[in-house]
Design a protein around this motif. Structure first.
Motif, PDB file in Angstrom:
ATOM      1  N   GLU A 100      -8.010  20.189  -8.663  1.00 31.70           N
ATOM      2  CA  GLU A 100      -9.239  20.722  -8.071  1.00 31.70           C
ATOM      3  C   GLU A 100      -9.070  21.051  -6.595  1.00 31.70           C
ATOM      4  O   GLU A 100      -9.758  21.930  -6.072  1.00 31.70           O
ATOM      5  N   LEU A 101      -8.186  20.315  -5.892  1.00 27.61           N
ATOM      6  CA  LEU A 101      -7.999  20.516  -4.457  1.00 27.61           C
ATOM      7  C   LEU A 101      -6.713  21.282  -4.192  1.00 27.61           C
ATOM      8  O   LEU A 101      -5.699  21.043  -4.840  1.00 27.61           O
ATOM      9  N   GLU A 102      -6.771  22.173  -3.223  1.00 29.54           N
ATOM     10  CA  GLU A 102      -5.596  22.966  -2.901  1.00 29.54           C
ATOM     11  C   GLU A 102      -5.015  22.641  -1.529  1.00 29.54           C
ATOM     12  O   GLU A 102      -4.005  23.221  -1.141  1.00 29.54           O
ATOM     13  N   ASP A 103      -5.656  21.706  -0.803  1.00 26.99           N
ATOM     14  CA  ASP A 103      -5.214  21.467   0.571  1.00 26.99           C
ATOM     15  C   ASP A 103      -4.651  20.064   0.783  1.00 26.99           C
ATOM     16  O   ASP A 103      -4.597  19.574   1.908  1.00 26.99           O
ATOM     17  N   VAL A 104      -4.241  19.377  -0.298  1.00 30.40           N
ATOM     18  CA  VAL A 104      -3.641  18.056  -0.134  1.00 30.40           C
ATOM     19  C   VAL A 104      -2.242  18.221   0.458  1.00 30.40           C
ATOM     20  O   VAL A 104      -1.440  19.010  -0.028  1.00 30.40           O
ATOM     21  N   ASN A 105      -1.962  17.452   1.519  1.00 32.07           N
ATOM     22  CA  ASN A 105      -0.674  17.565   2.205  1.00 32.07           C
ATOM     23  C   ASN A 105       0.286  16.428   1.892  1.00 32.07           C
ATOM     24  O   ASN A 105       1.493  16.552   2.130  1.00 32.07           O
ATOM     25  N   LEU A 106      -0.254  15.296   1.376  1.00 32.36           N
ATOM     26  CA  LEU A 106       0.615  14.134   1.138  1.00 32.36           C
ATOM     27  C   LEU A 106      -0.107  13.166   0.213  1.00 32.36           C
ATOM     28  O   LEU A 106      -1.349  13.095   0.214  1.00 32.36           O
ATOM     29  N   ILE A 107       0.666  12.413  -0.573  1.00 30.54           N
ATOM     30  CA  ILE A 107       0.100  11.411  -1.486  1.00 30.54           C
ATOM     31  C   ILE A 107       0.656  10.040  -1.116  1.00 30.54           C
ATOM     32  O   ILE A 107       1.868   9.879  -0.899  1.00 30.54           O
ATOM     33  N   ILE A 108      -0.233   9.061  -1.032  1.00 29.99           N
ATOM     34  CA  ILE A 108       0.163   7.655  -0.888  1.00 29.99           C
ATOM     35  C   ILE A 108      -0.316   6.943  -2.142  1.00 29.99           C
ATOM     36  O   ILE A 108      -1.522   6.930  -2.432  1.00 29.99           O
ATOM     37  N   ARG A 146       5.470  -6.548   2.933  1.00 34.68           N
ATOM     38  CA  ARG A 146       6.021  -6.305   4.275  1.00 34.68           C
ATOM     39  C   ARG A 146       5.331  -5.103   4.902  1.00 34.68           C
ATOM     40  O   ARG A 146       5.904  -4.392   5.712  1.00 34.68           O
ATOM     41  N   PHE A 147       4.065  -4.898   4.499  1.00 29.94           N
ATOM     42  CA  PHE A 147       3.333  -3.711   4.959  1.00 29.94           C
ATOM     43  C   PHE A 147       3.185  -3.710   6.470  1.00 29.94           C
ATOM     44  O   PHE A 147       2.800  -4.698   7.077  1.00 29.94           O
ATOM     45  N   ASP A 148       3.489  -2.602   7.057  1.00 28.95           N
ATOM     46  CA  ASP A 148       3.350  -2.418   8.493  1.00 28.95           C
ATOM     47  C   ASP A 148       2.659  -1.080   8.715  1.00 28.95           C
ATOM     48  O   ASP A 148       3.173  -0.035   8.318  1.00 28.95           O
ATOM     49  N   GLN A 149       1.502  -1.137   9.340  1.00 29.67           N
ATOM     50  CA  GLN A 149       0.746   0.086   9.582  1.00 29.67           C
ATOM     51  C   GLN A 149       1.586   1.118  10.333  1.00 29.67           C
ATOM     52  O   GLN A 149       1.557   2.311  10.018  1.00 29.67           O
ATOM     53  N   ASN A 150       2.323   0.660  11.324  1.00 27.98           N
ATOM     54  CA  ASN A 150       3.119   1.591  12.135  1.00 27.98           C
ATOM     55  C   ASN A 150       4.215   2.255  11.306  1.00 27.98           C
ATOM     56  O   ASN A 150       4.536   3.434  11.507  1.00 27.98           O
ATOM     57  N   GLU A 151       4.783   1.498  10.349  1.00 27.76           N
ATOM     58  CA  GLU A 151       5.811   2.075   9.483  1.00 27.76           C
ATOM     59  C   GLU A 151       5.207   3.167   8.602  1.00 27.76           C
ATOM     60  O   GLU A 151       5.803   4.239   8.419  1.00 27.76           O
ATOM     61  N   LEU A 152       4.005   2.903   8.065  1.00 28.92           N
ATOM     62  CA  LEU A 152       3.338   3.898   7.225  1.00 28.92           C
ATOM     63  C   LEU A 152       3.012   5.151   8.033  1.00 28.92           C
ATOM     64  O   LEU A 152       3.283   6.279   7.594  1.00 28.92           O
ATOM     65  N   LEU A 153       2.436   4.961   9.231  1.00 28.75           N
ATOM     66  CA  LEU A 153       2.067   6.116  10.057  1.00 28.75           C
ATOM     67  C   LEU A 153       3.293   6.904  10.499  1.00 28.75           C
ATOM     68  O   LEU A 153       3.278   8.138  10.544  1.00 28.75           O
ATOM     69  N   ALA A 154       4.388   6.184  10.801  1.00 30.61           N
ATOM     70  CA  ALA A 154       5.615   6.879  11.196  1.00 30.61           C
ATOM     71  C   ALA A 154       6.164   7.702  10.032  1.00 30.61           C
ATOM     72  O   ALA A 154       6.637   8.833  10.215  1.00 30.61           O
ATOM     73  N   LEU A 178       5.259   5.789  -1.873  1.00 32.89           N
ATOM     74  CA  LEU A 178       4.859   4.688  -2.743  1.00 32.89           C
ATOM     75  C   LEU A 178       4.674   3.427  -1.899  1.00 32.89           C
ATOM     76  O   LEU A 178       5.575   3.027  -1.163  1.00 32.89           O
ATOM     77  N   VAL A 179       3.478   2.824  -1.980  1.00 31.67           N
ATOM     78  CA  VAL A 179       3.185   1.564  -1.301  1.00 31.67           C
ATOM     79  C   VAL A 179       2.841   0.566  -2.393  1.00 31.67           C
ATOM     80  O   VAL A 179       1.777   0.635  -3.010  1.00 31.67           O
ATOM     81  N   THR A 180       3.743  -0.364  -2.666  1.00 32.18           N
ATOM     82  CA  THR A 180       3.613  -1.199  -3.855  1.00 32.18           C
ATOM     83  C   THR A 180       4.054  -2.626  -3.571  1.00 32.18           C
ATOM     84  O   THR A 180       4.766  -2.895  -2.594  1.00 32.18           O
ATOM     85  N   SER A 181       3.635  -3.529  -4.448  1.00 35.81           N
ATOM     86  CA  SER A 181       4.068  -4.923  -4.339  1.00 35.81           C
ATOM     87  C   SER A 181       5.412  -5.152  -5.013  1.00 35.81           C
ATOM     88  O   SER A 181       5.988  -6.226  -4.890  1.00 35.81           O
ATOM     89  N   ARG A 182       5.906  -4.152  -5.742  1.00 36.29           N
ATOM     90  CA  ARG A 182       7.213  -4.289  -6.400  1.00 36.29           C
ATOM     91  C   ARG A 182       8.324  -4.183  -5.356  1.00 36.29           C
ATOM     92  O   ARG A 182       8.548  -3.122  -4.780  1.00 36.29           O
TER      93      ARG A 182
END
Length: 609
Positions: free
Chosen positions: A531-539, A595-603, A569-573
């Motif tokens: 339905e959307l044509e402007d998605v730039n990235l998937i998490i 080991r989630f790190d906000q800065n790692e995700l944003l980078a 992919l952001v997962t507990s595996r």
């Protein structure tokens, strides 16, 4: 000269005291880890009790609904009875059918009334139990909080000796005046403030205090005074370190600020003293001519501010009246649990520590003074600047324009300054347990952590120190046109079946300028992509119902229309096999939640976009 010790006469033997709890004080030694778990349990108890308040509203609604049904039943019952008798007479049969109808209606009536009585009784019992839980739960938390409280002496008893030792090593004469050591605060707060206070005191001796010869020439006593004072103001611990030395060198600060590019030459000459003194806390900023073991590296005060900010406090430096310098540190008395003010900003629920909130109010928009450089509101003989919280957080569209509704304002007070934050709505104030930012991997400079709402979703707790404007800082405008470039912000699809993870990631991404669409599993994500044509990235998460993250990854990469779309992919595996599988299927990044790190995700997002 040695003196002979006089022998005291032998004391008469004391009568044996009965081992009785009323006459002997007992000390129990326990492990600190166990005590911390007790503190955590106590901190979590009161918010859970408050959550029971939601049942009050539900029971009230049920009672109201039952009353409405009761009124309808009273109106219908006579007609039903008359209808049953008429049918029986019309058919020529005996009144048996009418009697049976009457019996059934009577039975229903008894059960209906019994249900209403039970509902009333449940409501009264819940009110009584909730009151009792609040009373005992609050008392329990207060008692546990007291276990954490220690006098300031536990950390600062040697401060006077350290000041004298440093002064002697530098050839100075300093008298230490230590006050308020009996003041009590949370043990953890005092421990974390020890090093910052020691550094401030070293600075007072090294930077602030002159040599005896310089002081005599200036008409002062040869011996300087460095005073430390601990006190409690409201629910905050206030620590002051002041000296009667030379005071801040405004010219040297301005010159160094220009050399480092923090201020322009013209700006440095006209900058107010408050702004100049605030620059001292910048990393690497020092006016000392040479570096030594006590000062001159320019990192100490920056570290002090960082640690105080992590304690949800503020630190300020000012010139002392009569000469010298005053450094003031303000932090919450305890971090066990906090009273938070919950607000709504563009559909996001955020929380602000109430210790930093002076007041909340609603005012008509036309009461603001908008013809000044920054919009202000007059409060208690002071002009307080007004700015949208959404703009400070980087949201688009600072405020709805011209809708005529009153403005909801949160008056924030930090570091001796006040600012009025415009929010979309004021929700509630309640005690909550804050999960520290370090534990959930979010930016501690902007957020203190998260709290769980009644529906299990997290709300970000804002760091007031990051919201309060620095001296001389320009505030975002009250109303600004929507920039067309904002409509072209990167659009991210977040896919996760956990409401907590979805909400947290949405809040973080939107606070950093991204548009976000949420999906609960891979199948919904595939439908949304169609339905959307402007998605730039998937998490995406991996473990989800209907279609998991691996299947979603295959569907995205196998479709020519979306094969170039980056997927994180952001997962507990955390196993190497799962990581290799994800990367083999085409994932552009693989982040483990533990080991989630906000800065790692944003980078990673910045790298892929």
């Amino acid at each position: 000269m040695a003196t002979a010790a006089r022998r005291r006469p032998a004391a008469a033997p004391r009568p044996a005291r009965s081992v009785d709890g009323r006459e002997s004080a007992a000390l129990v030694r326990i492990r600190s880890a166990g005590l911390e778990r007790l503190f955590t349990a106590a901190a979590g108890l009161l918010p859970e009790i408050e959550n029971q308040s939601a049942l009050v509203a539900e029971l009230r609604e049920l009672r109201s609904e039952w009353r409405a049904l009761e009124r309808s039943w009273h109106a219908m019952r006579p007609r039903l009875l008359r209808g049953g008798s008429h049918d029986a007479a019309g058919s020529g049969a005996t009144s048996f059918a009418g009697d049976e109808t009457a019996l059934r209606l009577s039975s229903f009536d008894r059960r209906f009334r019994a249900l209403g009585a039970s509902l009333d009784a449940a409501h009264r019992a819940h009110d009584r139990h909730l009151w009792s839980l609040r009373r005992w739960g609050s008392g329990f938390q207060d008692e546990v909080r007291q276990l954490r409280m220690l006098p300031a002496e536990s950390q600062f008893s040697n401060l006077g000796r350290m000041i004298r030792d440093i002064s002697r090593a530098q050839g100075k004469e300093v008298e230490a005046d230590i006050r308020g050591l009996e003041t009590q605060a949370d043990r953890v707060v005092l421990q974390r403030l020890k090093d910052p206070v020691l550094h401030i005191a070293r600075n007072a001796v090294s930077h602030g205090v002159e040599t005896p010869q310089e002081r005599v020439v200036a008409g002062k006593r040869a011996a300087a005074t460095v005073r430390f004072e601990a006190s409690v103001v409201g629910r905050r611990l206030v620590l002051r370190v002041e000296d009667d030395g030379r005071g801040p060198n405004r010219e040297a600060i301005a010159r160094h600020a220009v050399e480092r590019g923090l201020l322009g030459a013209d700006e440095a000459e006209s900058a107010p003293e408050e702004r100049l003194l605030d620059l001292i806390f910048e990393p690497g900023f020092s006016t000392a001519p040479t570096a030594n073991e006590y000062a001159g590296r320019g990192m100490g005060l920056a570290i002090v501010r960082r640690e105080v900010t992590r304690l949800q406090g503020s630190v300020t430096l000012a010139a002392r009246e009569g000469g010298g310098t005053v450094v003031t540190v303000e932090v919450p008395l305890s971090l066990l649990s906090q009273r938070l003010v919950f607000v709504v900003v563009q559909d996001d629920i955020l929380a602000i520590p109430s210790n930093d909130v002076a007041r909340v109010l609603r005012v008509p928009a036309d009461t603001l003074f908008t013809d000044l450089a920054a919009p202000t509101i007059r409060l208690e003989e002071e002009d307080v600047p007004v700015t949208p919280l959404a703009a400070l957080l980087g949201y688009d569209g600072a405020m709805p324009q011209g809708n005529g509704a009153p403005l909801a304002l949160v008056i924030l007070r930090t570091a001796g300054r006040r600012v009025a934050l415009v929010v979309d709505a004021l929700m509630a104030t309640r005690d909550s347990v804050v999960t520290p930012a370090e534990e959930v991997g979010i930016d501690a400079a902007r957020f203190l952590g998260t709290v769980l709402m009644d529906d299990g979703s997290p709300a970000l707790v804002l760091n007031p120190a990051a919201l309060s404007p620095r001296p001389g800082m320009a505030l975002p405008p009250l109303v600004r046109p929507v920039d067309e470039s904002a409509r072209r912000r990167p659009h991210i699809l977040v896919v996760d079946d956990s409401i907590t993870t979805r909400t947290l990631e949405k809040s973080i991404l939107e606070a950093h300028g991204y548009r976000v669409t949420l999906c609960v599993d891979g199948r919904e994500a595939v439908e949304t992509l169609g339905e959307l044509e402007d998605v730039n990235l998937i998490i995406s998460d991996v473990e989800m119902p209907r279609m998991d993250g691996f299947a979603l990854l295959q569907a995205v990469k196998g479709n020519p229309m979306t094969s170039d779309l980056p997927v994180i992919l952001v997962t507990s595996r955390a196993s190497d096999e799962d990581r290799e599988r994800g990367l083999d299927l085409g994932a552009d990044a693989y982040i483990v939640k533990t080991r989630f790190d906000q800065n790692e995700l944003l980078a990673g997002i910045r790298r892929l976009l």
